[in-house]
Design a protein around this motif. Structure first.
Motif, PDB file in Angstrom:
ATOM      1  N   GLU A   1      24.709 -22.832 -23.275  1.00 53.29           N
ATOM      2  CA  GLU A   1      23.272 -22.804 -23.894  1.00 53.29           C
ATOM      3  C   GLU A   1      23.347 -23.325 -25.376  1.00 53.29           C
ATOM      4  OE1 GLU A   1      22.139 -19.102 -21.125  1.00 53.29           O
ATOM      5  OE2 GLU A   1      21.309 -19.071 -23.168  1.00 53.29           O
ATOM      6  N   ILE A   2      22.384 -24.116 -25.803  1.00 57.13           N
ATOM      7  CA  ILE A   2      22.264 -24.575 -27.069  1.00 57.13           C
ATOM      8  C   ILE A   2      21.028 -24.308 -27.764  1.00 57.13           C
ATOM      9  CG2 ILE A   2      22.480 -26.518 -28.660  1.00 57.13           C
ATOM     10  CD1 ILE A   2      23.868 -27.843 -25.957  1.00 57.13           C
ATOM     11  N   THR A   3      20.832 -23.455 -28.871  1.00 54.00           N
ATOM     12  CA  THR A   3      19.587 -23.024 -29.272  1.00 54.00           C
ATOM     13  C   THR A   3      19.668 -23.782 -30.829  1.00 54.00           C
ATOM     14  OG1 THR A   3      19.611 -20.984 -28.370  1.00 54.00           O
ATOM     15  CG2 THR A   3      18.349 -20.996 -30.378  1.00 54.00           C
ATOM     16  N   ASN A   4      18.494 -24.482 -30.800  1.00 61.36           N
ATOM     17  CA  ASN A   4      18.132 -25.241 -32.147  1.00 61.36           C
ATOM     18  C   ASN A   4      17.330 -24.443 -33.152  1.00 61.36           C
ATOM     19  OD1 ASN A   4      17.580 -26.918 -33.970  1.00 61.36           O
ATOM     20  ND2 ASN A   4      17.261 -28.703 -32.845  1.00 61.36           N
ATOM     21  N   THR A   5      18.003 -23.658 -34.065  1.00 61.09           N
ATOM     22  CA  THR A   5      17.120 -22.859 -34.896  1.00 61.09           C
ATOM     23  C   THR A   5      16.478 -23.567 -36.259  1.00 61.09           C
ATOM     24  OG1 THR A   5      19.152 -22.358 -36.154  1.00 61.09           O
ATOM     25  CG2 THR A   5      18.683 -20.704 -34.568  1.00 61.09           C
ATOM     26  N   GLY A   6      16.770 -24.892 -36.187  1.00 60.16           N
ATOM     27  CA  GLY A   6      16.452 -25.575 -37.408  1.00 60.16           C
ATOM     28  C   GLY A   6      14.825 -26.323 -36.870  1.00 60.16           C
ATOM     29  N   SER A   7      14.449 -27.148 -37.847  1.00 56.81           N
ATOM     30  CA  SER A   7      13.241 -27.720 -37.627  1.00 56.81           C
ATOM     31  C   SER A   7      13.100 -29.335 -37.213  1.00 56.81           C
ATOM     32  CB  SER A   7      12.428 -27.595 -39.204  1.00 56.81           C
ATOM     33  OG  SER A   7      13.317 -28.439 -40.204  1.00 56.81           O
ATOM     34  N   ALA A   8      14.465 -29.664 -37.217  1.00 56.98           N
ATOM     35  CA  ALA A   8      14.275 -30.971 -36.541  1.00 56.98           C
ATOM     36  C   ALA A   8      15.224 -31.125 -35.238  1.00 56.98           C
ATOM     37  CB  ALA A   8      15.354 -31.817 -37.742  1.00 56.98           C
ATOM     38  N   ASP A   9      14.655 -32.190 -34.303  1.00 53.80           N
ATOM     39  CA  ASP A   9      15.261 -32.337 -33.041  1.00 53.80           C
ATOM     40  C   ASP A   9      16.922 -32.808 -33.320  1.00 53.80           C
ATOM     41  OD1 ASP A   9      12.561 -31.640 -32.145  1.00 53.80           O
ATOM     42  OD2 ASP A   9      12.218 -33.441 -31.661  1.00 53.80           O
ATOM     43  N   ASP A  10      17.390 -32.191 -31.949  1.00 55.92           N
ATOM     44  CA  ASP A  10      18.926 -32.975 -32.122  1.00 55.92           C
ATOM     45  C   ASP A  10      19.182 -33.229 -30.636  1.00 55.92           C
ATOM     46  OD1 ASP A  10      21.521 -33.761 -32.619  1.00 55.92           O
ATOM     47  OD2 ASP A  10      21.936 -32.007 -34.004  1.00 55.92           O
ATOM     48  N   ALA A  11      20.063 -33.746 -30.281  1.00 48.39           N
ATOM     49  CA  ALA A  11      20.557 -34.118 -28.835  1.00 48.39           C
ATOM     50  C   ALA A  11      22.274 -33.882 -28.602  1.00 48.39           C
ATOM     51  CB  ALA A  11      20.025 -35.169 -28.568  1.00 48.39           C
ATOM     52  N   LEU A  12      22.408 -33.426 -27.465  1.00 52.75           N
ATOM     53  CA  LEU A  12      23.857 -33.517 -26.922  1.00 52.75           C
ATOM     54  C   LEU A  12      24.030 -34.686 -26.410  1.00 52.75           C
ATOM     55  CD1 LEU A  12      26.414 -31.752 -26.659  1.00 52.75           C
ATOM     56  CD2 LEU A  12      25.491 -31.249 -24.162  1.00 52.75           C
ATOM     57  N   VAL A  13      25.021 -35.316 -27.087  1.00 51.08           N
ATOM     58  CA  VAL A  13      25.379 -36.665 -26.467  1.00 51.08           C
ATOM     59  C   VAL A  13      26.471 -36.949 -25.966  1.00 51.08           C
ATOM     60  CG1 VAL A  13      23.707 -37.836 -28.187  1.00 51.08           C
ATOM     61  CG2 VAL A  13      26.039 -37.611 -28.830  1.00 51.08           C
ATOM     62  N   GLY A  14      27.666 -36.141 -25.948  1.00 56.74           N
ATOM     63  CA  GLY A  14      28.737 -36.305 -25.437  1.00 56.74           C
ATOM     64  C   GLY A  14      29.715 -35.137 -25.240  1.00 56.74           C
ATOM     65  N   ILE A  15      30.449 -34.884 -24.384  1.00 58.36           N
ATOM     66  CA  ILE A  15      31.347 -33.654 -24.110  1.00 58.36           C
ATOM     67  C   ILE A  15      33.107 -34.399 -24.074  1.00 58.36           C
ATOM     68  CG2 ILE A  15      29.787 -31.978 -23.228  1.00 58.36           C
ATOM     69  CD1 ILE A  15      30.823 -32.973 -20.479  1.00 58.36           C
ATOM     70  N   ALA A  16      33.724 -33.670 -24.392  1.00 58.56           N
ATOM     71  CA  ALA A  16      35.444 -33.818 -24.076  1.00 58.56           C
ATOM     72  C   ALA A  16      36.179 -32.705 -24.054  1.00 58.56           C
ATOM     73  CB  ALA A  16      35.591 -34.748 -25.396  1.00 58.56           C
ATOM     74  N   THR A  17      36.885 -32.854 -23.505  1.00 56.45           N
ATOM     75  CA  THR A  17      38.037 -31.772 -23.062  1.00 56.45           C
ATOM     76  C   THR A  17      39.299 -32.161 -22.509  1.00 56.45           C
ATOM     77  OG1 THR A  17      38.178 -29.640 -21.442  1.00 56.45           O
ATOM     78  CG2 THR A  17      36.741 -31.555 -20.616  1.00 56.45           C
ATOM     79  N   PRO A  18      40.184 -31.446 -23.105  1.00 49.51           N
ATOM     80  CA  PRO A  18      41.594 -31.948 -22.599  1.00 49.51           C
ATOM     81  C   PRO A  18      41.808 -31.500 -20.847  1.00 49.51           C
ATOM     82  CG  PRO A  18      41.796 -30.034 -23.723  1.00 49.51           C
ATOM     83  CD  PRO A  18      40.345 -30.279 -23.726  1.00 49.51           C
ATOM     84  N   VAL A  19      41.015 -30.718 -20.326  1.00 47.01           N
ATOM     85  CA  VAL A  19      41.279 -30.582 -18.986  1.00 47.01           C
ATOM     86  C   VAL A  19      40.555 -31.707 -18.065  1.00 47.01           C
ATOM     87  CG1 VAL A  19      41.528 -27.929 -19.181  1.00 47.01           C
ATOM     88  CG2 VAL A  19      38.988 -29.290 -18.711  1.00 47.01           C
ATOM     89  N   ALA A  20      39.872 -32.800 -18.571  1.00 41.01           N
ATOM     90  CA  ALA A  20      39.049 -33.715 -17.721  1.00 41.01           C
ATOM     91  C   ALA A  20      39.327 -35.165 -18.186  1.00 41.01           C
ATOM     92  CB  ALA A  20      37.544 -33.292 -17.469  1.00 41.01           C
ATOM     93  N   GLY A  21      39.652 -36.062 -17.360  1.00 47.60           N
ATOM     94  CA  GLY A  21      39.878 -37.337 -18.135  1.00 47.60           C
ATOM     95  C   GLY A  21      38.708 -37.955 -18.179  1.00 47.60           C
ATOM     96  N   MET A  22      37.523 -37.580 -17.371  1.00 46.65           N
ATOM     97  CA  MET A  22      36.258 -38.438 -17.345  1.00 46.65           C
ATOM     98  C   MET A  22      35.105 -37.402 -17.371  1.00 46.65           C
ATOM     99  SD  MET A  22      34.576 -41.459 -15.337  1.00 46.65           S
ATOM    100  CE  MET A  22      36.291 -42.371 -15.374  1.00 46.65           C
ATOM    101  N   PRO A  23      34.990 -36.585 -18.506  1.00 48.29           N
ATOM    102  CA  PRO A  23      33.690 -35.767 -18.542  1.00 48.29           C
ATOM    103  C   PRO A  23      32.426 -36.516 -18.869  1.00 48.29           C
ATOM    104  CG  PRO A  23      35.033 -35.542 -20.534  1.00 48.29           C
ATOM    105  CD  PRO A  23      35.430 -36.970 -19.683  1.00 48.29           C
TER     106      PRO A  23
END
Ligand SMILES: [Cu+2]
Lengths: 197, 157
Positions: B50-72
């Motif tokens: 869950e991601i909460t944006n407490t600011g006044s400007a929009d943002d976006a989640l654009v990518g994820i990376a983790t050592p447990v997955a080659g292609m997240p």
């Protein structure tokens, strides 16, 4: 854009199916299960993990809670199987009156990966069935559900499956009773079942 | 086979109720990062957060990376005309003043090419990349295959 492609694929599939089978309901309508003069009695004939063919007749006298899915599905399928598992736990002494069945729409890969280990990780009562292409297609048509392989270069083995995600309830005499839309809480399913047992 | 680094990362797990901690980057609050246990590493895993944006400007989640997955990848489960599919999502909008959940039946991180079995009770790090806020790495708690989310009320956070 991807939706348009998908819709085209749906229509193409629908066209082919209609040519081949005359009448094929593409997607079950939640509110109005298909009705004929006689009761609607969907059928299946598919092997279990030991290769024994199981049909709806094997479970006469029980309610069947049926789900079509595939085990390389980390979001939709675990959610539904978790709900089914919760229902089975909460049924208590009535659990033996209900048989949950998971029919693979990705049977070759699911047999390779192990269907029984997957279903029993959710609940030991869940029976996993995985047939061949013809048996699987026949069961899906009988239940009036839709599934399709979708090429996806990023996915394991280069494909994933789209499928009808609802749960289907079949009565002790084989009659279609209702479906539970994807996301129906376990408590709602439990209350419905309790009212029938 | 785990690399020593991966083993070290996985061992950041003894902490109870990892998923109930809150992490922040800029105006974004990250909570409830969890995953489901897998049988082996051949099937894809999943990531919810869950991601909460407490600011006044929009943002976006654009990518994820983790050592447990080659292609997240970011995916979104959509049910259209009674058929469920999960197309790739280029990004997940995180509008100003709102909470966005990657949750069962909607947006999720699809962890393809697992490098290890995800075991209940363990954890792994995931790096979330936001369009404006940048990168943040948070621990993900692996819950049971039957889990529908972390139970933070009883976690004594
Ligand atoms: Cu996905």
């Amino acid at each position: 854009m991807r939706l348009t492609t998908f819709q085209k694929a749906l229509w193409a599939a629908a066209g082919l199916a209609c040519l081949a089978y005359g009448t094929w309901v593409l997607v079950a309508d939640p509110a109005t299960p298909p009705r004929a003069e006689a009761a609607f009695r969907p059928v299946f004939s598919l092997p279990d993990a030991e290769g024994r063919i199981r049909t709806e007749a094997d479970f006469a006298g029980k309610h069947l809670l049926m789900f079509f899915g595939f085990t390389s599905c980390p979001d939709v399928c675990p959610t539904t199987l978790s709900e089914v598992a919760q229902v089975m736990d909460d049924l208590g002494s009535d659990a033996d009156k209900v048989q949950p069945i998971f029919i693979s729409v990705d049977p070759v890969r699911d047999r390779r990966l192990g269907l029984a280990a997957y279903t029993s990780a959710f609940h030991p009562a869940i029976l996993g069935l995985a047939g061949d292409e013809v048996q699987t297609r026949a069961a899906a048509e009988s239940f009036h559900i839709y599934f399709e392989r979708q090429d996806d270069p990023a996915a394991p083995d280069g494909y994933t499956m789209s499928h009808s995600p609802a749960l289907y309830l079949i009565g002790p005499d084989g009659d279609w009773l209702r479906q539970f839309a994807y996301g129906t809480p376990a408590s709602d399913i439990l209350n419905d079942l309790r009212s029938r047992l | 086979m785990r690399t020593p680094i991966l083993a070290a990362l996985l061992s950041l797990v003894g902490l109870p109720a990892l998923a109930c901690e809150t992490f922040t980057i800029g105006n974004l609050m990250i909570e409830h990062a969890w995953s489901r246990a897998t049988i082996g590493a051949e099937r894809p895993g999943v990531l919810y957060v869950e991601i909460t944006n407490t600011g006044s400007a929009d943002d976006a989640l654009v990518g994820i990376a983790t050592p447990v997955a080659g292609m997240p990848m970011l995916h979104e489960t959509v049910v259209t005309d009674g058929v469920a599919s999960m197309p790739h999502a280029m990004s997940v909008p995180v509008p100003a003043g709102q909470t966005v959940a990657l949750a069962p039946g909607g947006y999720h991180g699809m962890l393809m090419g697992l490098t290890t079995t995800l075991k209940e009770g363990e954890g792994f790090p995931v790096t979330l990349t936001f369009r404006d806020a940048g990168e943040v790495t948070v621990p993900v708690e692996v819950l049971s295959m039957r889990a529908e989310g972390p139970d933070c009320e009883h976690a004594g956070q």
